[in-house]
Design an enzyme around this catalytic site. Sequence first.
Site, PDB file in Angstrom:
ATOM      1  N   ASN A 284      -9.919  -0.215  -0.341  1.00 53.38           N
ATOM      2  CA  ASN A 284      -8.456  -0.105  -0.287  1.00 53.38           C
ATOM      3  C   ASN A 284      -7.890  -0.694  -1.576  1.00 53.38           C
ATOM      4  O   ASN A 284      -7.948  -1.904  -1.788  1.00 53.38           O
ATOM      5  CB  ASN A 284      -7.960  -0.873   0.940  1.00 53.38           C
ATOM      6  CG  ASN A 284      -6.454  -0.849   1.097  1.00 53.38           C
ATOM      7  OD1 ASN A 284      -5.729  -0.492   0.180  1.00 53.38           O
ATOM      8  ND2 ASN A 284      -5.995  -1.243   2.268  1.00 53.38           N
TER       9      ASN A 284
ATOM     10  N   CYS B 207       0.819  -1.230   0.000  1.00 54.69           N
ATOM     11  CA  CYS B 207       0.000   0.000   0.000  1.00 54.69           C
ATOM     12  C   CYS B 207       0.846   1.272   0.000  1.00 54.69           C
ATOM     13  O   CYS B 207       0.320   2.356  -0.274  1.00 54.69           O
ATOM     14  CB  CYS B 207      -0.948   0.004   1.181  1.00 54.69           C
ATOM     15  SG  CYS B 207      -2.138  -1.346   1.101  1.00 54.69           S
TER      16      CYS B 207
ATOM     17  N   HIS C 263      -3.386   7.136   2.386  1.00 52.07           N
ATOM     18  CA  HIS C 263      -3.747   5.834   1.827  1.00 52.07           C
ATOM     19  C   HIS C 263      -5.159   5.470   2.286  1.00 52.07           C
ATOM     20  O   HIS C 263      -5.475   5.515   3.482  1.00 52.07           O
ATOM     21  CB  HIS C 263      -2.739   4.788   2.288  1.00 52.07           C
ATOM     22  CG  HIS C 263      -3.172   3.399   1.982  1.00 52.07           C
ATOM     23  ND1 HIS C 263      -3.561   3.023   0.720  1.00 52.07           N
ATOM     24  CD2 HIS C 263      -3.314   2.302   2.769  1.00 52.07           C
ATOM     25  CE1 HIS C 263      -3.917   1.753   0.744  1.00 52.07           C
ATOM     26  NE2 HIS C 263      -3.778   1.300   1.972  1.00 52.07           N
TER      27      HIS C 263
HETATM   28  N1  ACO Z   1     -18.194  -8.468   9.188  1.00 52.14           N
HETATM   29  C1  ACO Z   1     -18.627  -8.673  10.452  1.00 52.14           C
HETATM   30  N2  ACO Z   1     -17.806  -8.908  11.476  1.00 52.14           N
HETATM   31  C2  ACO Z   1     -16.488  -8.959  11.220  1.00 52.14           C
HETATM   32  C3  ACO Z   1     -15.962  -8.763   9.922  1.00 52.14           C
HETATM   33  C4  ACO Z   1     -16.882  -8.512   8.893  1.00 52.14           C
HETATM   34  N3  ACO Z   1     -16.485  -8.302   7.611  1.00 52.14           N
HETATM   35  N4  ACO Z   1     -14.627  -8.862   9.977  1.00 52.14           N
HETATM   36  C5  ACO Z   1     -14.305  -9.103  11.253  1.00 52.14           C
HETATM   37  N5  ACO Z   1     -15.431  -9.176  12.005  1.00 52.14           N
HETATM   38  C6  ACO Z   1     -15.552  -9.421  13.445  1.00 52.14           C
HETATM   39  C7  ACO Z   1     -14.374 -10.176  13.996  1.00 52.14           C
HETATM   40  O1  ACO Z   1     -14.550 -11.560  13.862  1.00 52.14           O
HETATM   41  C8  ACO Z   1     -14.371  -9.733  15.431  1.00 52.14           C
HETATM   42  O2  ACO Z   1     -15.334 -10.471  16.121  1.00 52.14           O
HETATM   43  P1  ACO Z   1     -15.077 -10.921  17.655  1.00 52.14           P
HETATM   44  O3  ACO Z   1     -14.957  -9.642  18.430  1.00 52.14           O
HETATM   45  O4  ACO Z   1     -16.270 -11.736  17.986  1.00 52.14           O
HETATM   46  O5  ACO Z   1     -13.789 -11.712  17.642  1.00 52.14           O
HETATM   47  C9  ACO Z   1     -14.852  -8.289  15.367  1.00 52.14           C
HETATM   48  O6  ACO Z   1     -15.532  -8.159  14.101  1.00 52.14           O
HETATM   49  C10 ACO Z   1     -13.738  -7.284  15.441  1.00 52.14           C
HETATM   50  O7  ACO Z   1     -12.722  -7.669  14.496  1.00 52.14           O
HETATM   51  P2  ACO Z   1     -11.429  -6.799  14.286  1.00 52.14           P
HETATM   52  O8  ACO Z   1     -10.566  -7.428  13.235  1.00 52.14           O
HETATM   53  O9  ACO Z   1     -10.797  -6.534  15.613  1.00 52.14           O
HETATM   54  O10 ACO Z   1     -12.111  -5.449  13.720  1.00 52.14           O
HETATM   55  P3  ACO Z   1     -11.503  -4.035  13.534  1.00 52.14           P
HETATM   56  O11 ACO Z   1     -12.352  -3.050  14.178  1.00 52.14           O
HETATM   57  O12 ACO Z   1     -10.020  -4.006  13.834  1.00 52.14           O
HETATM   58  O13 ACO Z   1     -11.687  -3.799  11.970  1.00 52.14           O
HETATM   59  C11 ACO Z   1     -10.318  -3.785  10.002  1.00 52.14           C
HETATM   60  C12 ACO Z   1     -11.023  -4.655  11.043  1.00 52.14           C
HETATM   61  C13 ACO Z   1     -11.366  -2.990   9.283  1.00 52.14           C
HETATM   62  C14 ACO Z   1      -9.593  -4.699   9.030  1.00 52.14           C
HETATM   63  C15 ACO Z   1      -9.333  -2.827  10.702  1.00 52.14           C
HETATM   64  O14 ACO Z   1      -8.550  -3.532  11.639  1.00 52.14           O
HETATM   65  C16 ACO Z   1      -8.425  -2.105   9.754  1.00 52.14           C
HETATM   66  O15 ACO Z   1      -8.848  -1.257   8.989  1.00 52.14           O
HETATM   67  N6  ACO Z   1      -7.118  -2.386   9.816  1.00 52.14           N
HETATM   68  C17 ACO Z   1      -6.144  -1.665   9.020  1.00 52.14           C
HETATM   69  C18 ACO Z   1      -6.138  -2.076   7.578  1.00 52.14           C
HETATM   70  C19 ACO Z   1      -5.082  -1.244   6.860  1.00 52.14           C
HETATM   71  O16 ACO Z   1      -4.744  -0.154   7.232  1.00 52.14           O
HETATM   72  N7  ACO Z   1      -4.533  -1.759   5.830  1.00 52.14           N
HETATM   73  C20 ACO Z   1      -3.493  -0.926   5.150  1.00 52.14           C
HETATM   74  C21 ACO Z   1      -2.440  -1.696   4.719  1.00 52.14           C
HETATM   75  S1  ACO Z   1      -3.080  -2.998   3.780  1.00 52.14           S
HETATM   76  C22 ACO Z   1      -1.839  -3.453   2.706  1.00 52.14           C
HETATM   77  O17 ACO Z   1      -0.734  -2.984   2.724  1.00 52.14           O
HETATM   78  C23 ACO Z   1      -2.219  -4.504   1.759  1.00 52.14           C
END
Ligand code: ACO
Length: 330
Positions: free
Chosen positions: A281, A112, A251
């Site tokens: 993304n 990214c 990003h």
């Molecule tokens: N739908 C419903 N529930 C979901 C989903 C979904 N699509 N995905 C995860 N959950 C659930 C999980 O199972 C978890 O449930 P639990 O609490 O019962 O265990 C809960 O939601 C929370 O999951 P988290 O992964 O902790 O959710 P978070 O709030 O962190 O959001 C996300 C996830 C959106 C991926 C976030 O962490 C994020 O944006 N991270 C950064 C991504 C990024 O910046 N990428 C840039 C670089 S990418 C690259 O270089 C390729």
Amino acid sequence: MGRATILTGLGAAVPESVLTNEMLAARMDTSDEWIVSRTGIRERRVVTPDIATGDLAVQAGAHALKSAEVDAVDAVVLATTTPDHRCPATAPSVAARLGLGRVAAYDVGAVCSGFLYGLASGSGLVSAGIADRVLVIGAEAFTTIIDPGDRTTAPIFGDGAGAVVLEAGDEARRGALVAFDLGSDGDLADLIMIPAGGSRRRVARAPGDEFMKMQGRPVFMNAVTRMVESSRNVLEKTGWPPESVDLLVGHQANVRILYAVADQLGLPHEKAFVNLDRYGNTAAASIPLALADAAQRGRLCAGDRVLLTAFGGGATWGAVALEWPRLTSY
Ligand code: ACO
């Protein structure tokens, strides 16, 4: 005046096919409400089987050349995580398809952060006198490395491309790339990884090992920390007070990341450009796609101070400062 790198052209391209949150919710355990509230993403563009990264790169590159009103460059740098083939690089074929002749052409891989690494590479060619004009493209068919059934990644990523033309010019000219900051931390490599298919692990040991895995939470925390730190480093190099930045083009991974970065830099949320709601993304394509979108929506005016920043797999990160030029984006 010194020899500087000037941004003189900008273009973008996305595949036509739209995948909405509702369409995802119909095939996996997720919901529009969860995706919008946790990420800000509402829909993304996805490639159909007949479209590869190189096709999007050619379209975006052609638009950038038209925007710069040029039909020749000395080099093509393509930032991508999803090359058309593992070997060779995709940039030479993109250069040939654009009719650019036998110019230098190579791929850059920093996931990214790839476009900012590509900008630094292109700018380096210009400032070293190796090239007078460079086409830098960020292009991804990222959904081809995503498990369509994995709810932790499928809602996040989309496909697209963006491109800029860089030219040698006077450092006082609008469009000059004023400062760069790049960094990496290989100890975080496993946060974003395709476990199998490389020379380390040639075949998958478990189902799905050929797809990208992401540890969302630590990526989120590191993304905010490193994008803020990198942005501060370039602001220090330019001497720009943070409040003088007109547009933060970060990003496009998660709207909560973009607002957290803006908060820590002391910028109002209105100055953080957001288009991930429509594209998700798009990895290396994200920043040039956002720039083209911002320019077309009238959010970038000649003379604006623009701050670009990204975080991605590697881990890698970076920031770039520039004064916006007068141009038409396609
Ligand atoms: N739908 C419903 N529930 C979901 C989903 C979904 N699509 N995905 C995860 N959950 C659930 C999980 O199972 C978890 O449930 P639990 O609490 O019962 O265990 C809960 O939601 C929370 O999951 P988290 O992964 O902790 O959710 P978070 O709030 O962190 O959001 C996300 C996830 C959106 C991926 C976030 O962490 C994020 O944006 N991270 C950064 C991504 C990024 O910046 N990428 C840039 C670089 S990418 C690259 O270089 C390729």
